[in-house]
Design a protein around this motif. Structure first.
Motif, mmCIF file in Angstrom:
data_model
loop_
_atom_site.group_PDB
_atom_site.id
_atom_site.type_symbol
_atom_site.label_atom_id
_atom_site.label_comp_id
_atom_site.label_asym_id
_atom_site.label_seq_id
_atom_site.Cartn_x
_atom_site.Cartn_y
_atom_site.Cartn_z
ATOM 1 N N VAL A 99 16.505 -28.593 -50.417
ATOM 2 C CA VAL A 99 16.655 -27.353 -51.181
ATOM 3 C C VAL A 99 15.284 -26.841 -51.634
ATOM 4 O O VAL A 99 14.949 -25.667 -51.454
ATOM 5 C CB VAL A 99 17.573 -27.591 -52.400
ATOM 6 C CG1 VAL A 99 17.510 -26.411 -53.361
ATOM 7 C CG2 VAL A 99 19.006 -27.814 -51.945
ATOM 8 N N VAL A 106 16.037 -19.256 -58.447
ATOM 9 C CA VAL A 106 16.884 -19.721 -57.342
ATOM 10 C C VAL A 106 16.920 -21.247 -57.322
ATOM 11 O O VAL A 106 17.979 -21.871 -57.184
ATOM 12 C CB VAL A 106 16.378 -19.161 -55.996
ATOM 13 C CG1 VAL A 106 17.106 -19.808 -54.834
ATOM 14 C CG2 VAL A 106 16.561 -17.652 -55.948
ATOM 15 N N ILE A 118 19.055 -22.773 -60.231
ATOM 16 C CA ILE A 118 20.498 -22.666 -60.008
ATOM 17 C C ILE A 118 20.951 -23.649 -58.926
ATOM 18 O O ILE A 118 21.920 -24.388 -59.104
ATOM 19 C CB ILE A 118 20.887 -21.229 -59.618
ATOM 20 C CG1 ILE A 118 20.559 -20.262 -60.760
ATOM 21 C CG2 ILE A 118 22.379 -21.148 -59.282
ATOM 22 C CD1 ILE A 118 20.870 -18.824 -60.443
ATOM 23 N N ALA A 119 20.209 -23.698 -57.801
ATOM 24 C CA ALA A 119 20.632 -24.567 -56.698
ATOM 25 C C ALA A 119 20.576 -26.037 -57.110
ATOM 26 O O ALA A 119 21.493 -26.811 -56.815
ATOM 27 C CB ALA A 119 19.763 -24.322 -55.464
ATOM 28 N N TYR A 159 23.389 -26.935 -59.340
ATOM 29 C CA TYR A 159 24.631 -26.994 -58.561
ATOM 30 C C TYR A 159 24.759 -28.345 -57.854
ATOM 31 O O TYR A 159 25.804 -29.000 -57.931
ATOM 32 C CB TYR A 159 24.616 -25.837 -57.558
ATOM 33 C CG TYR A 159 25.865 -25.662 -56.744
ATOM 34 C CD1 TYR A 159 27.098 -25.481 -57.364
ATOM 35 C CD2 TYR A 159 25.820 -25.643 -55.357
ATOM 36 C CE1 TYR A 159 28.247 -25.300 -56.610
ATOM 37 C CE2 TYR A 159 26.961 -25.453 -54.602
ATOM 38 C CZ TYR A 159 28.164 -25.290 -55.228
ATOM 39 O OH TYR A 159 29.297 -25.110 -54.482
ATOM 40 N N VAL A 160 23.677 -28.778 -57.201
ATOM 41 C CA VAL A 160 23.700 -30.059 -56.492
ATOM 42 C C VAL A 160 23.960 -31.205 -57.476
ATOM 43 O O VAL A 160 24.787 -32.090 -57.226
ATOM 44 C CB VAL A 160 22.366 -30.302 -55.761
ATOM 45 C CG1 VAL A 160 22.320 -31.708 -55.174
ATOM 46 C CG2 VAL A 160 22.175 -29.282 -54.655
ATOM 47 N N VAL A 165 22.213 -28.846 -47.294
ATOM 48 C CA VAL A 165 21.179 -28.085 -47.999
ATOM 49 C C VAL A 165 21.615 -26.628 -48.149
ATOM 50 O O VAL A 165 21.491 -26.034 -49.223
ATOM 51 C CB VAL A 165 19.829 -28.184 -47.257
ATOM 52 C CG1 VAL A 165 18.837 -27.177 -47.816
ATOM 53 C CG2 VAL A 165 19.262 -29.587 -47.357
ATOM 54 N N ALA A 214 24.105 -25.956 -50.789
ATOM 55 C CA ALA A 214 23.670 -26.195 -52.165
ATOM 56 C C ALA A 214 23.408 -24.903 -52.923
ATOM 57 O O ALA A 214 23.076 -24.938 -54.097
ATOM 58 C CB ALA A 214 22.401 -27.060 -52.166
#
Lengths: 304, 266
Positions: free
Chosen positions: A15, A275, A278-279, A282-283, B104, B107
């Motif tokens: 990510v 970004v 947030i990602a 989330y993970v 990925v 995500a």
């Protein structure tokens, strides 16, 4: 357990790299944003060198990763403040919105899903089905204005936008953000309950003398809720993503509206930072939910 | 199967076609139409804050949403299917790398990846299609990977392997035909989410640029005039919801008719 942790770390690394690459291959140049397009070539080169933009991609990637380990997300191009501080200032508003929306999901989805499954094929079920259909067909950016039209303009009960009116200003944004997820969770609970109710051990529970109500609360619900909990965990993270649009609709001062402001100002490090935050949340939320479900239900994850 | 969804989707296509073929002027400013309510003064859906015809803008926006949705679903489906089939059939390291890559991309919740891509690529229809395809391929890849994993030990595949057919031919002639039904179901749900995503990006100002019309940008501009002219938000919103509802219902219907879930578990 250890391999799950490694998996999560690997995904996080992916990510971070993807977010880094997005900004690295961007056609626009951060130096243009900071100095304007009329600046002299020498000034540009000096600034590029100072920001490390003249380094090879791999070096910049390593620098970026190294910075992240110290919670350093870089400097905002226009606001001359660290990205991490800017995000930290706006994060509480987004978290408040996401949690309120999560409460909306629970309050709508749990009773409605239960009613729909217990009265399968009759009017509560039909009503729930209609709600599920509409909830998924009305996107946030249209539901928001509709609710404003009804509750703020029409009835005058709630504020139109902003965060100045205390808890009342949270109601419409939370409803807007939560409704489509509630529709999904409701469908899931209904399907899962219907499956559980047909199991043989449910018949056994009734045969050994439990009333329908006791069998429902003691045996059916706990089992039916497990897949729903997994979904809810996914949704809590998903709410952070959906919050971007909802915050713009209601001028809600969270990281979603910060992201859109940054995009319109071409403040690339700030875009990257939001970004990424947030990602990554989330993970992590997904990994946490996964761990919780495994702890509660020994069957989960077997065979994988 | 219910005819209503097909009727709505057909209406959408006609509307889009009208927007392309008819000599409409969706960007023409007409002061006599300023905030005209629907059906007043002979204007079917009224006028907006610049006196532009809402009906003509609806047709133009329908064209954009159809174009973007069909293109991005086509790109995502082709790309995702190829990647997913390779992962499922080849297995080993290919599968491991592709599976991590899928994780990925998963995500990024909701529109986040498309928003980020649109932010860095800049606005415009072509960039919206790229952003939505980059977000959409994952679903098809995951689906076709899982399907191929369960199908590759079928007897007709083993027979083809024994006869010495090359892996590309096996994937194209012996596996892909069995994937088409679930892919078709996935694509009709994908159509619904692409329409919402395009409108969402345009609502955020990251899609089509003014004065060009999109259903999302019509809602964005209309929100400011919610008090005086609610039809500016209601008209494009209703069109959007009808199309999404129809595409989702079509997906449900196809799934039931093609019996997808039971067939994928042999």
């Amino acid at each position: 357990m250890l391999s799950r942790l490694l998996d999560t770390l690997l995904v996080l690394l992916g990510v971070v790299s993807l977010v880094f690459l997005l900004a690295a291959v961007v056609p626009g140049d951060p130096v243009d944003v900071m100095l304007g397009e009329q600046s002299s070539a020498a000034d540009r080169e000096a600034l590029r060198a100072a920001m490390g933009l003249d380094q090879p991609l791999a070096v910049r990637w390593a620098d970026y990763l190294g910075g992240l380990l110290h919670a350093d997300l870089g400097q905002s191009l226009l606001r001359e403040r660290p990205v991490s501080t800017l995000i930290a200032e706006r994060l509480p508003a987004t978290l408040a919105l996401a949690l309120a929306a999560f409460a909306v999901v629970m309050v709508i989805a749990l009773p409605l899903g239960l009613l729909a499954a217990l009265h399968r094929g009759r009017w509560p079920d039909r009503l729930a089905g209609l709600f599920a259909l509409l909830g998924q067909a009305i996107p946030n950016f249209w539901l928001g204005p509709l609710l404003v039209l009804g509750f703020s303009v029409g009835l005058g009960w709630l504020p139109v936008s902003g965060r100045e009116d205390g808890p009342a200003s949270l109601v419409l944004p939370a409803l807007t953000l939560g409704t489509s997820m509630a529709a999904l969770a409701m469908r899931m609970l209904r399907a899962s309950l219907l499956e559980v109710l047909e199991q043989e051990w449910m018949r056994t529970a009734r045969a050994k003398g439990l009333s329908a109500r006791q069998a429902l609360w003691r045996h059916a619900l706990p089992n039916a809720l497990l897949p729903v909990v997994t979904l809810l965990g996914l949704q809590l993270g998903g709410l952070l993503g959906g919050a971007v649009v909802t915050e713009v609709v209601f001028a809600w001062p969270g990281i979603g509206s910060l992201l859109i402001e940054a995009i319109h100002q071409r403040d690339y490090p700030l875009i990257q930072g939001v970004v990424l935050v947030i990602a990554v949340s989330y993970v992590l939320l997904n990994a946490l939910t996964d761990g919780l479900v495994r702890a509660v239900d020994p069957r989960a994850g077997q065979g994988t | 199967m219910n005819r209503l969804p097909a009727l709505i989707l057909g209406g959408w296509a006609l509307l889009a076609l009208g927007g392309w073929i008819l000599p409409l002027t969706p960007d023409a400013i007409g002061l006599e139409r300023l905030f005209a309510t629907p059906l007043s003064k002979g204007y079917l859906l009224g006028g907006d804050e610049l006196g532009r015809s809402v009906a003509e803008r609806l047709a133009a926006g329908g064209g954009i949403s159809l174009l973007v949705a069909v293109l991005s679903v086509a790109f995502s489906a082709v790309l995702g299917t190829i990647i997913g089939m390779l992962a499922g059939y080849l297995g080993g390291w290919t599968d491991r790398v592709i599976s991590r890559l899928i994780e990925v991309f998963l995500a990024f919740p909701g529109l986040l990846l498309a928003i980020a891509l649109a932010a860095f690529l800049g606005p415009g229809i072509d960039n919206v299609v790229i952003a939505l395809s980059a977000m959409g391929w994952v679903g098809y890849a995951r689906l076709s990977r899982n399907q191929v994993l369960s199908l590759r030990h079928r007897e007709h595949v083993l027979a083809a392997v024994a006869l010495g057919r090359a892996p590309p031919a096996i994937m194209a002639y012996h596996l892909l035909p069995l994937l088409l039904a679930p892919l078709l179901v996935e694509a009709s749900f994908g159509l619904a989410s692409a329409v919402v995503a395009e409108a969402g990006l345009s609502f955020l100002g990251l899609g089509v640029q003014p004065p060009q019309a999109s259903w999302g940008s019509m809602i964005r501009e209309g929100v400011r005039y919610l008090l005086v002219a609610p039809h500016l938000v209601l008209v494009p919103g209703i069109a959007l919801s009808l199309v999404v509802l129809a595409a989702n219902t079509l997906g449900d219907g196809l799934r039931d008719r093609l019996d997808v879930t039971s067939r994928s578990r042999p």
